[in-house]
Motif scaffolding. Structure first.
Motif, mmCIF file in Angstrom:
data_model
loop_
_atom_site.group_PDB
_atom_site.id
_atom_site.type_symbol
_atom_site.label_atom_id
_atom_site.label_comp_id
_atom_site.label_asym_id
_atom_site.label_seq_id
_atom_site.Cartn_x
_atom_site.Cartn_y
_atom_site.Cartn_z
ATOM 1 N N UNK A 213 -6.788 -4.541 -18.007
ATOM 2 C CA UNK A 213 -5.634 -3.866 -18.356
ATOM 3 C C UNK A 213 -4.349 -4.257 -18.108
ATOM 4 N N UNK A 214 -4.557 -5.434 -17.025
ATOM 5 C CA UNK A 214 -2.935 -5.659 -16.497
ATOM 6 C C UNK A 214 -2.294 -6.594 -18.019
ATOM 7 N N UNK A 215 -3.030 -6.996 -19.102
ATOM 8 C CA UNK A 215 -2.325 -7.890 -19.650
ATOM 9 C C UNK A 215 -1.978 -6.974 -21.137
ATOM 10 N N UNK A 216 -2.868 -6.112 -21.163
ATOM 11 C CA UNK A 216 -2.488 -4.935 -22.267
ATOM 12 C C UNK A 216 -0.783 -4.444 -21.922
ATOM 13 N N UNK A 217 -1.116 -4.351 -20.711
ATOM 14 C CA UNK A 217 0.046 -3.245 -19.785
ATOM 15 C C UNK A 217 1.104 -4.432 -19.663
ATOM 16 N N UNK A 218 1.075 -5.860 -20.103
ATOM 17 C CA UNK A 218 2.384 -6.589 -19.750
ATOM 18 C C UNK A 218 2.820 -6.325 -21.689
ATOM 19 N N UNK A 219 1.923 -6.646 -21.810
ATOM 20 C CA UNK A 219 2.615 -6.829 -23.591
ATOM 21 C C UNK A 219 3.264 -5.725 -24.303
ATOM 22 N N UNK A 220 2.071 -4.678 -23.921
ATOM 23 C CA UNK A 220 2.925 -3.139 -24.375
ATOM 24 C C UNK A 220 4.337 -2.898 -23.665
ATOM 25 N N UNK A 221 4.783 -3.255 -22.727
ATOM 26 C CA UNK A 221 5.831 -2.924 -21.429
ATOM 27 C C UNK A 221 6.812 -4.613 -22.352
ATOM 28 N N UNK A 222 6.379 -5.404 -22.229
ATOM 29 C CA UNK A 222 7.936 -6.391 -22.660
ATOM 30 C C UNK A 222 8.061 -5.901 -23.879
ATOM 31 N N UNK A 223 7.134 -5.511 -25.217
ATOM 32 C CA UNK A 223 7.332 -5.146 -26.476
ATOM 33 C C UNK A 223 8.483 -4.193 -26.597
ATOM 34 N N UNK A 224 8.216 -2.958 -25.426
ATOM 35 C CA UNK A 224 9.098 -1.769 -25.682
ATOM 36 C C UNK A 224 10.497 -2.196 -25.353
ATOM 37 N N UNK A 225 10.629 -3.172 -24.694
ATOM 38 C CA UNK A 225 12.022 -3.484 -22.867
ATOM 39 C C UNK A 225 12.412 -5.531 -24.343
ATOM 40 N N UNK A 226 11.452 -5.537 -25.777
ATOM 41 C CA UNK A 226 12.329 -5.990 -26.150
ATOM 42 C C UNK A 226 12.417 -7.425 -24.667
ATOM 43 N N UNK A 227 11.775 -7.664 -24.317
ATOM 44 C CA UNK A 227 11.153 -9.183 -23.608
ATOM 45 C C UNK A 227 10.400 -10.123 -24.171
ATOM 46 N N UNK A 228 10.446 -9.662 -25.190
ATOM 47 C CA UNK A 228 8.814 -10.545 -26.284
ATOM 48 C C UNK A 228 9.204 -11.790 -25.924
ATOM 49 N N UNK A 229 10.284 -12.589 -25.434
ATOM 50 C CA UNK A 229 10.678 -14.525 -25.778
ATOM 51 C C UNK A 229 9.640 -14.532 -25.009
ATOM 52 N N UNK A 230 10.012 -13.853 -23.307
ATOM 53 C CA UNK A 230 9.362 -15.010 -22.995
ATOM 54 C C UNK A 230 7.585 -14.193 -22.650
ATOM 55 N N UNK A 231 7.000 -13.086 -23.281
ATOM 56 C CA UNK A 231 6.263 -12.858 -23.823
ATOM 57 C C UNK A 231 5.681 -13.726 -24.749
ATOM 58 N N UNK A 232 6.531 -14.174 -25.401
ATOM 59 C CA UNK A 232 5.120 -15.170 -26.319
ATOM 60 C C UNK A 232 4.870 -16.420 -26.123
ATOM 61 N N UNK A 233 6.135 -16.799 -24.742
ATOM 62 C CA UNK A 233 5.478 -18.140 -23.567
ATOM 63 C C UNK A 233 4.358 -17.510 -22.973
ATOM 64 N N UNK A 234 4.252 -16.984 -22.123
ATOM 65 C CA UNK A 234 3.218 -16.208 -21.755
ATOM 66 C C UNK A 234 1.732 -16.335 -22.431
ATOM 67 N N UNK A 235 1.867 -15.812 -23.631
ATOM 68 C CA UNK A 235 0.623 -15.745 -24.547
ATOM 69 C C UNK A 235 0.409 -16.695 -25.093
ATOM 70 N N UNK A 236 1.003 -17.677 -25.396
ATOM 71 C CA UNK A 236 0.511 -19.067 -25.731
ATOM 72 C C UNK A 236 0.058 -19.993 -24.389
ATOM 73 N N UNK A 237 0.766 -20.316 -23.116
ATOM 74 C CA UNK A 237 0.460 -20.583 -22.024
ATOM 75 C C UNK A 237 -0.757 -20.565 -21.950
ATOM 76 N N UNK A 238 -1.101 -19.283 -22.400
ATOM 77 C CA UNK A 238 -2.693 -18.697 -21.239
ATOM 78 C C UNK A 238 -3.783 -18.636 -21.943
ATOM 79 N N UNK A 239 -3.417 -19.052 -23.927
ATOM 80 C CA UNK A 239 -4.532 -19.202 -24.726
ATOM 81 C C UNK A 239 -5.158 -20.483 -25.025
#
Length: 387
Positions: A213-239
């Protein structure tokens, strides 16, 4: 309804001062993230789930059989209408009083009834083959998306300088590779949100559900607010850690114990370094301090950071379990089953109640050989312990 939507999408909550939603509408010159883009994740999540079913059946299963992974499930309990009714309608773990009553009713000894209930409980547990197929699917997806993320990020300036995440914000154009990366990751986690109810059940199901739930919320939230650059760092780090975890589980299901132990210890190092080291020093540092310095304060910024801190709390919880398992591995010379192992991989302990009567009919007395003690590893989101 219009009033509720206007209140929900209040620009002073979501965006920095003097920025409006109209400023972030896509044009012919530049495209920006749009909330309606996220609808693509739902049909894509269904497609990913269907791909998973095909992958597990036609690729993972033949590989598992080729590697001699045990295909049979736990031994089935002898059919008995009375015990089955108690099991399904009353309790799966009868107390001593109920056991004595059933013993008199069936003219079975208590130990045989206990064994029947143990076999019946284990009968519902998935086979090692199924667990292997599930892990192989996750390993394949994480390996693919991590490789894609690394290839994408190494060409970006914000990988090497996190202050670039906020340069020109929020007027940062959405490039196709970033859009693809985001939508595929979101679709995968939506598929996990629904499939976790039919997947192999883990002891930390509730924690993983919260994590999704937190992950889906974070991805959705960061996309809508265009916080996508830091979002890509978070996604790659966790994988990164999830790849090694699923590999360790596959090795364990194949009974390659030394390889499994090595991979698990590697996973422990990667997880702790990435989640307790790089994540707070690299990600939280830029979202808590550099973002504030660049843009000032607005409500959505704090919501974003609260979600990131919840993620860090989950990291600490899982790190404790990993360290405990790694300590057992070092002290005992092998990786012992840790607190987050698969619940379906452990059979109930043999009860020590002495026999009081001979069973009226033959009951298997060799326990539940199907639950063969496969040492389940951390489920990690990530999932995996998943993000």
């Amino acid at each position: 309804m219009a009033g509720i939507l206007a209140w929900f999408w209040n620009e002073r909550f979501w965006l920095p001062h003097n920025v409006t939603w109209a400023d972030l509408q896509s044009t012919e010159e530049a495209a920006f993230p749009q909330a309606e883009d996220l609808y693509l994740a739902f049909p894509l999540a269904f497609c990913i789930f269907m791909i998973r079913l095909l992958f597990e059946r036609f690729i993972a299963k033949p590989c598992a059989l080729g590697l001699k992974v045990q295909a049979n499930g736990p031994q089935k309990a002898q059919p008995n209408a009375i015990l089955e009714k108690v099991f399904t309608a009353i309790t799966k773990h009868p107390d001593e009083k109920r056991l004595e009553g059933l013993s008199k009713q069936l003219d079975w000894d208590v130990r045989s009834i206990q064994r029947w209930f143990r076999q019946r409980r284990n009968q519902e547990k998935p086979s090692t083959l199924r667990k292997f197929c599930e892990s192989m699917w996750r390993f394949t997806f994480y390996l693919y998306i991590f490789t894609y993320g690394v290839r994408f990020l190494k060409k970006t300036p914000w990988l090497w300088n996190t202050r670039q995440c906020w340069s020109g914000y929020p007027y940062q154009p959405l490039i196709p590779d970033l859009h693809y990366y985001y939508i595929v990751e979101l679709s995968f986690y939506w598929s996990l949100m629904f499939s976790q109810f039919i997947d192999v059940k883990r002891k930390d199901f509730g924690i993983m559900f919260t994590h999704h739930i937190v992950t889906v919320t974070l991805i959705t939230f960061s996309y809508v607010t265009n916080l996508t650059r830091v979002g890509t760092l978070i996604l790659c780090l966790h994988d990164a850690a999830d790849i090694v975890l699923e590999a360790a589980k596959m090795a364990n299901y194949c009974k390659c114990q030394k390889l499994s132990d090595l991979l698990f210890l590697t996973f422990a190092v990667v997880f702790i370094v990435s989640r307790l080291g790089i994540y707070p020093l690299w990600i939280l540092n830029t979202t808590l301090f550099e973002l504030y310095e660049a843009l000032g304060n607005f409500p959505a910024l704090w919501v974003f950071n609260v979600l990131l801190m919840v993620l860090q709390i989950l990291h600490c919880f899982w790190s404790y379990l990993i360290i405990k398992a790694a300590y057992k591995a070092i002290s005992k010379g092998k990786v012992a089953k840790d607190a987050r192992s698969d619940v379906e991989s452990s059979s109930d302990e043999e009860e020590t109640v002495p026999r009081s009567k001979a069973p009226h009919s033959t009951v298997a007395t060799n326990g539940t050989s199907g639950a063969n003690g496969t040492n389940g590893y951390l489920t990690g989101a990530t999932s995996s312990e998943e993000h």
